[in-house]
Design an enzyme around this catalytic site. Structure first.
Site, PDB file in Angstrom:
ATOM      1  N   ASP A   1       0.835  -1.198   0.000  1.00 33.97           N
ATOM      2  CA  ASP A   1       0.000   0.000   0.000  1.00 33.97           C
ATOM      3  C   ASP A   1       0.875   1.254   0.000  1.00 33.97           C
ATOM      4  OD1 ASP A   1      -2.836   0.958   0.421  1.00 33.97           O
ATOM      5  OD2 ASP A   1      -1.937   1.883   2.181  1.00 33.97           O
TER       6      ASP A   1
ATOM      7  N   GLU B   1      14.286 -15.478   0.782  1.00 36.05           N
ATOM      8  CA  GLU B   1      14.589 -16.548   1.743  1.00 36.05           C
ATOM      9  C   GLU B   1      13.619 -17.710   1.563  1.00 36.05           C
ATOM     10  OE1 GLU B   1      14.164 -14.684   5.558  1.00 36.05           O
ATOM     11  OE2 GLU B   1      15.928 -13.412   5.261  1.00 36.05           O
TER      12      GLU B   1
HETATM   13  C1  GLC Z   1      -4.294   2.980  -0.711  1.00 35.48           C
HETATM   14  C2  GLC Z   1      -5.514   2.108  -0.555  1.00 35.48           C
HETATM   15  C3  GLC Z   1      -6.653   2.952  -0.080  1.00 35.48           C
HETATM   16  C4  GLC Z   1      -6.277   3.556   1.253  1.00 35.48           C
HETATM   17  C5  GLC Z   1      -4.969   4.313   1.171  1.00 35.48           C
HETATM   18  C6  GLC Z   1      -4.414   4.623   2.538  1.00 35.48           C
HETATM   19  O1  GLC Z   1      -4.432   3.919  -1.709  1.00 35.48           O
HETATM   20  O2  GLC Z   1      -5.782   1.448  -1.761  1.00 35.48           O
HETATM   21  O3  GLC Z   1      -7.836   2.217   0.033  1.00 35.48           O
HETATM   22  O4  GLC Z   1      -7.291   4.441   1.663  1.00 35.48           O
HETATM   23  O5  GLC Z   1      -3.975   3.574   0.515  1.00 35.48           O
HETATM   24  O6  GLC Z   1      -3.957   3.468   3.176  1.00 35.48           O
END
Ligand code: GLC
Length: 566
Positions: A219, A270
């Site tokens: 993310d 790993e």
């Molecule tokens: C990414 C995710 C989204 C979230 C953001 C903050 O863009 O896809 O859903 O709100 O990160 O974590």
């Protein structure tokens, strides 16, 4: 034919399984609710493994299932090495992984390294600790401006709207420092200049890898490293486009971020097969390849098609560029039309050009902001184009990401009462953006018409209200209907397995500007008609088409796969 167990056994050690995988994104809280509390859960996912197997996908990517206050749909993580008790237990998780693996399906977990939740034990400790303490140094704390520090350190805004700084109350009860949050205030940003943060995430990656997780979706991969030591520039300055191009932006896509992923890669390697990763990195196109390098995460999302209009030239340019980019790094490309952050593509393609994306069209119109009325969507056209686009995507070399419900042809839910909305975008940004709840409404599994029913999602309603028209999209109705969208996805995914060979694509000349035609190794022809006039197909057997082929002609807004006559 090998049995599923044999298939699982033979594919387990295939280090390249991800290169051309079809990955199905599950948003766990909205997938299937086994416990009957209105929220989807891990046992719900396990109960749908036969459905996933019949669909024919290679992997699932699970959006966050960690303990969370759900300030941002689970992207505010309280504890990275646990399961939200509302969703189940670690034992349930192990059971789910076992069932998916048994069915030959890999598991990708979402990892959220840019920020924790404000309920994470580190943040609680930071609030209880003094300015300058080691506990505060895991986050980004600064003194405020003004005579008494009452003003934020600068004027930066959060992605979800409002300021990017929140003031804390010190342990002695006085107003104190400010912490930085790129997203909601419940999502304090971690300080990736702190080695302890590095170590902790390596432990998390090992924790899930040891439990059999095959890969990670990272993310906000482009946001971890920040230059916050120098004098903080103004909001106006950081909007300068050139800063995004050369790694000079204080917040986004800094070159140093790749040192983190080099460490992660050592951990991934790993394992046998090595764990995989895909970066969510909204960066300048020229810089995306860095995330996909084999010394880094290995793959990066390309959101180009997701942002594109339904247009032959645009699609061709995007495909060409991304395949060249992937070839240059040795990664394989990724393709995606829908996910939990955007309006579903069956709806986007049924709206007038430019009105269906987050943020609205060039003329300022935005279907969601204008009330999200389903009557304003040409749903039949939207689905027709979505199926054509998806069939084109599933024929491309690289991995294809599908979002739960698109295999049902599900439309976005535009009308959700304000009091039911959950997305922080809505609360922090009301009037500018409506938010992403409309693609996160729980799936309709059955067409149960009873009032208050959750269409087979669970025994007791759904955490986001499902509209009546969901009945028409129910999986149970589509499962035995050869003409359904679900049957179409199953056929496409099965054929994709059969036909897939080397990651090559050869463009063929086409007399019509609205038509794209390419061939994959083995004589697999793909013709996509973006216009509205039927076109002649190449000689051969039509294996699958997104709309009925009549008299050898492909109708408008349709794609066909043809095995060339020898
Ligand atoms: C990414 C995710 C989204 C979230 C953001 C903050 O863009 O896809 O859903 O709100 O990160 O974590």
């Amino acid at each position: 034919m090998p049995t599923s167990a044999e298939t699982a056994a033979t594919t387990t050690h295939d280090a390249d399984w991800w290169r051309q995988a079809a990955v199905y994104q599950i948003y766990p809280r909205s997938f299937a609710d086994a416990s009957g509390d209105g929220i989807g859960d891990i046992k719900g996912i396990t109960s749908k493994v036969p459905y996933l197997k019949a669909l024919g996908i290679d992997a699932v990517w699970l959006s966050p299932f960690y303990p969370s206050a759900l300030a941002d749909g689970g992207y505010d993580v309280d504890d990275y090495r646990n399961v939200d008790p509302r969703l189940g237990t670690l034992e349930d998780f192990d059971e789910m992984v076992g069932a998916l693996h048994e069915a030959g399906i890999k598991v990708i977990a979402d990892i959220v390294p840019n920020h924790t939740s404000d309920r994470h034990e580190w943040f609680t400790e930071a609030l209880a600790s003094p300015k300058g303490s080691a506990a505060r140094n895991r986050y980004i704390f600064r003194d405020g401006l003004g005579a008494n520090g009452e003003l934020p350190p600068n004027d930066w805004t959060s992605i979800f709207g409002g300021g990017a700084w929140e003031r804390v109350t010190e342990p002695d009860g006085t107003p104190g420092q400010w912490y930085f949050h790129l997203f909601a205030k419940e999502q304090p940003d971690l300080n990736w200049d702190n080695p302890e943060v590095h170590e902790d995430f390596l432990a998390t990656l090992r924790f899930w890898s040891d439990r059999g997780v095959d890969g990670f979706r990272v993310d906000v991969a482009h946001g971890l490293k920040k230059d916050m030591d120098a004098e903080l520039p103004s909001l106006e300055t950081i909007h300068r486009a050139d800063l995004f191009k050369d790694g000079e932006h204080p917040l986004w896509d800094r070159d140093e971020v790749h040192t983190i992923y080099a460490e992660w890669r050592k951990v991934f390697n790993e394992y046998n097969p090595p764990r995989t990763a895909v970066a969510e990195a909204w960066v300048h196109a020229d810089r995306r390849a860095r995330y996909a390098s084999p010394e880094g995460l290995g793959q990066a999302f390309n959101f180009d098609l997701l942002q594109a209009d339904f247009d032959a030239d645009v699609f061709r340019a995007i495909i060409t560029k991304n395949l060249a980019e992937a070839a240059a790094t040795g990664a394989s490309s990724t393709w995606v039309f829908s996910n939990h952050d955007v309006v579903r593509h069956a709806t986007r393609y049924g709206l007038p050009k430019g009105t269906g994306r987050r943020g609205g069209g060039p003329d300022g119109t935005d279907w969601l902001l204008e009330g999200g009325d389903p009557a304003k969507v040409d749903a039949a056209r939207g689905l027709r184009r979505a199926k054509a686009a998806t069939l084109l995507m599933l024929a491309l070399p690289g991995s294809a990401y599908l979002y739960q419900g698109e295999e049902l042809g599900l439309q976005e839910v535009g009308q959700i009462p304000d009091e039911d909305r959950q997305d922080p975008t809505f609360f922090r940004n009301k009037g500018v953006e409506v938010g992403r709840d409309g693609c996160r409404v729980p799936l309709p599994w059955e067409a149960t018409p009873a009032a208050g029913s959750s269409f087979g999602f669970g025994a007791n309603g759904a955490h986001l209200p499902q509209p009546e028209w969901f009945a028409g999209y129910a999986a149970s109705v589509q499962a035995d209907d050869e003409g359904s969208t679900l049957a179409f996805y199953r056929r496409a995914l099965a054929l994709r397995h059969e036909l897939q060979g080397a990651e090559a694509l050869g463009w063929q000349d086409s007399a019509d500007d609205d038509v794209l035609h390419f061939v994959r190794p083995g004589g697999w022809h793909v013709v996509a008609n973006f216009g509205t006039t039927p076109v002649e197909l190449p000689a051969g057997e039509v294996l699958l088409a997104s709309s009925d082929v009549e008299g050898g002609k492909l109708p408008g807004e349709a794609t066909a796969w043809v095995r060339a006559a020898r």
